[in-house]
Design an enzyme around this catalytic site. Sequence first.
Site, PDB file in Angstrom:
ATOM      1  N   GLY A  82       0.704  -1.295   0.043  1.00  0.00           N
ATOM      2  CA  GLY A  82      -0.044  -0.147  -0.004  1.00  0.00           C
ATOM      3  C   GLY A  82       0.800   1.217  -0.075  1.00  0.00           C
ATOM      4  N   HIS A 281       2.924 -10.875   7.053  1.00  0.00           N
ATOM      5  CA  HIS A 281       2.730  -9.244   6.370  1.00  0.00           C
ATOM      6  C   HIS A 281       4.358  -8.701   6.556  1.00  0.00           C
ATOM      7  CE1 HIS A 281      -0.765  -6.620   5.943  1.00  0.00           C
ATOM      8  NE2 HIS A 281       0.168  -5.811   5.867  1.00  0.00           N
ATOM      9  N   ARG A 284       5.023  -7.157   9.925  1.00  0.00           N
ATOM     10  CA  ARG A 284       4.528  -5.779  10.149  1.00  0.00           C
ATOM     11  C   ARG A 284       3.382  -5.732  10.925  1.00  0.00           C
ATOM     12  NH1 ARG A 284       6.530  -2.242   6.353  1.00  0.00           N
ATOM     13  NH2 ARG A 284       4.595  -0.769   5.770  1.00  0.00           N
ATOM     14  N   GLY A 314      10.218 -12.006   4.112  1.00  0.00           N
ATOM     15  CA  GLY A 314      11.692 -12.309   4.288  1.00  0.00           C
ATOM     16  C   GLY A 314      12.424 -12.729   3.077  1.00  0.00           C
TER      17      GLY A 314
HETATM   18  C1  FMN Z   1       5.473  -0.821   2.460  1.00  0.00           C
HETATM   19  C2  FMN Z   1       4.602  -1.810   2.528  1.00  0.00           C
HETATM   20  C3  FMN Z   1       3.205  -1.914   2.421  1.00  0.00           C
HETATM   21  C4  FMN Z   1       2.521  -2.947   2.400  1.00  0.00           C
HETATM   22  N1  FMN Z   1       0.952  -2.919   2.384  1.00  0.00           N
HETATM   23  C5  FMN Z   1       0.370  -4.126   2.121  1.00  0.00           C
HETATM   24  C6  FMN Z   1      -1.051  -4.165   1.681  1.00  0.00           C
HETATM   25  O1  FMN Z   1      -1.388  -2.979   1.513  1.00  0.00           O
HETATM   26  N2  FMN Z   1      -1.710  -5.196   1.833  1.00  0.00           N
HETATM   27  C7  FMN Z   1      -1.320  -6.258   2.125  1.00  0.00           C
HETATM   28  O2  FMN Z   1      -1.842  -7.609   2.245  1.00  0.00           O
HETATM   29  N3  FMN Z   1       0.061  -6.312   2.566  1.00  0.00           N
HETATM   30  C8  FMN Z   1       0.994  -5.412   2.584  1.00  0.00           C
HETATM   31  N4  FMN Z   1       2.095  -5.326   2.907  1.00  0.00           N
HETATM   32  C9  FMN Z   1       2.809  -6.635   2.912  1.00  0.00           C
HETATM   33  C10 FMN Z   1       3.175  -7.493   1.932  1.00  0.00           C
HETATM   34  O3  FMN Z   1       2.196  -7.565   1.207  1.00  0.00           O
HETATM   35  C11 FMN Z   1       4.141  -8.738   2.204  1.00  0.00           C
HETATM   36  O4  FMN Z   1       3.402  -9.655   2.886  1.00  0.00           O
HETATM   37  C12 FMN Z   1       5.271  -8.371   2.734  1.00  0.00           C
HETATM   38  O5  FMN Z   1       5.959  -7.287   2.379  1.00  0.00           O
HETATM   39  C13 FMN Z   1       6.313  -9.676   2.380  1.00  0.00           C
HETATM   40  O6  FMN Z   1       7.572  -9.417   3.306  1.00  0.00           O
HETATM   41  P1  FMN Z   1       8.734  -8.799   2.550  1.00  0.00           P
HETATM   42  O7  FMN Z   1       8.622  -7.446   2.317  1.00  0.00           O
HETATM   43  O8  FMN Z   1       9.841  -9.269   3.709  1.00  0.00           O
HETATM   44  O9  FMN Z   1       9.141  -9.556   1.365  1.00  0.00           O
HETATM   45  C14 FMN Z   1       3.012  -4.238   2.872  1.00  0.00           C
HETATM   46  C15 FMN Z   1       4.349  -4.430   2.961  1.00  0.00           C
HETATM   47  C16 FMN Z   1       5.267  -3.190   2.850  1.00  0.00           C
HETATM   48  C17 FMN Z   1       6.647  -3.485   3.126  1.00  0.00           C
END
Ligand code: FMN
Length: 396
Positions: A82, A281, A284, A314
């Site tokens: 997002g 996530h 997060r 990851g």
């Molecule tokens: C900046 C950012 C925004 C994200 N926004 C969403 C989102 O809007 N919806 C969602 O399902 N996951 C969101 N995620 C999670 C990602 O879809 C995903 O699960 C996660 O980034 C994977 O881990 P990685 O960044 O370590 O590869 C977001 C992650 C980041 C880093």
Amino acid sequence: MSFERALNVFDLERMAKRRLPAGVFGFISGGAQDDRTRNNNRAALDRLRFKPRGLVDIAERGQDVTVFGHRFASPFGIAPMGIAGIARFEADIAMARAAARMNVPYVLSNMSTVPMEAVARSCDSVKWLQAYLPADRERSVRFVARAAAAGFQALLVTIDVPVGANRENNLRSGFTLPLHVTPRVIADGLLHPRWLTGVLLRTLAATGVPRLENSAAHDRPSILAAQNADLRAGGATIDWAFMRWLREEWRLPLLIKGVLHEADAREAVACGLDGVVVSNHGGRQLDGAVAPVEVLPEIVAAAGGRLTVIADSGFRRGGDILKGLALGAQLVLCGRPLLYGAALGGEAGVAHALQLLKAEVDRDLALLGATGIADLASADLLGALAKALPDGAAAP
Ligand SMILES: Cc1cc2nc3c(=O)[nH]c(=O)nc-3n(C[C@H](O)[C@H](O)[C@H](O)COP(=O)(O)O)c2cc1C
């Protein structure tokens, strides 16, 4: 230094840290609370070791996979992120186009600031959409009708955000949603002139204050608007009954994202869903949650071949992706590295990151003595640690 000099996605992260205001970089890179889950995503992958085979003729090998009837060139894709537009002007379009160029899946987040129709039009490829849906069925049904009309071919409903996470790093930097324009946020921007002119001022000139154009819970809220705090779930949260209802409304592939418990995979089968994204996530949401690779075997077993199992959180190296596939996932999604690529070089930067991962997958396949992705899960290529644990759990 130009993104082309990055030898791996960690280099991209270091470069992006210099390019972006601290608050923006912190929003992307950070996890929830103490970052235990974010950090364990890497540690859990590192704990797994390969047990390669030798003397295999690997001269002809491929890394293509078929998911929901589409043959992708690589077994990985781009996770939904997002408000990616804070890292690059129209980053969503840059990521969609790079994914199309590389023939890998791209998942648009419904928390994006570019209308989903514009992203769909930007390239001629398979596109998937992730959504935070409100329990309000009228709003949700309008949203899925819009997604279908725009041409999205799969819907991923995120289930691990029943409430917003405690991201203390964002609170400290002042980078929260709704965005509060504090002196600190302003100073952070002024110290990063390339970002200030290339991202912030360009976006303001093109669209004004960005809006969450694809929000299902509210009508195009501005990122400065007060009601944004609860826009994901829109008050009441969705439940399994909602998913059973949604199954009737959305006939194309329907997945839930944010699954970490095998019982939820069984429920997904019972609801007639098509797949699950095993994900925390990116660390997060719930700090203290397990890493996907720690639970993949149980979830794959519970899916019993009736769900497409995708993993994220990851994965940073081709070898990490192969570990996820060896544990039974059919596809891996990567998040942050692609947004760093976008921040540094737009579409070309994302393509560079994808290319790095693709080359690593190819080399590691050869080093493992494997010629394709399909037989990874049954090839017994992970070391004793993965096998010694009860019920095939992947790591301690
Ligand atoms: C900046 C950012 C925004 C994200 N926004 C969403 C989102 O809007 N919806 C969602 O399902 N996951 C969101 N995620 C999670 C990602 O879809 C995903 O699960 C996660 O980034 C994977 O881990 P990685 O960044 O370590 O590869 C977001 C992650 C980041 C880093």
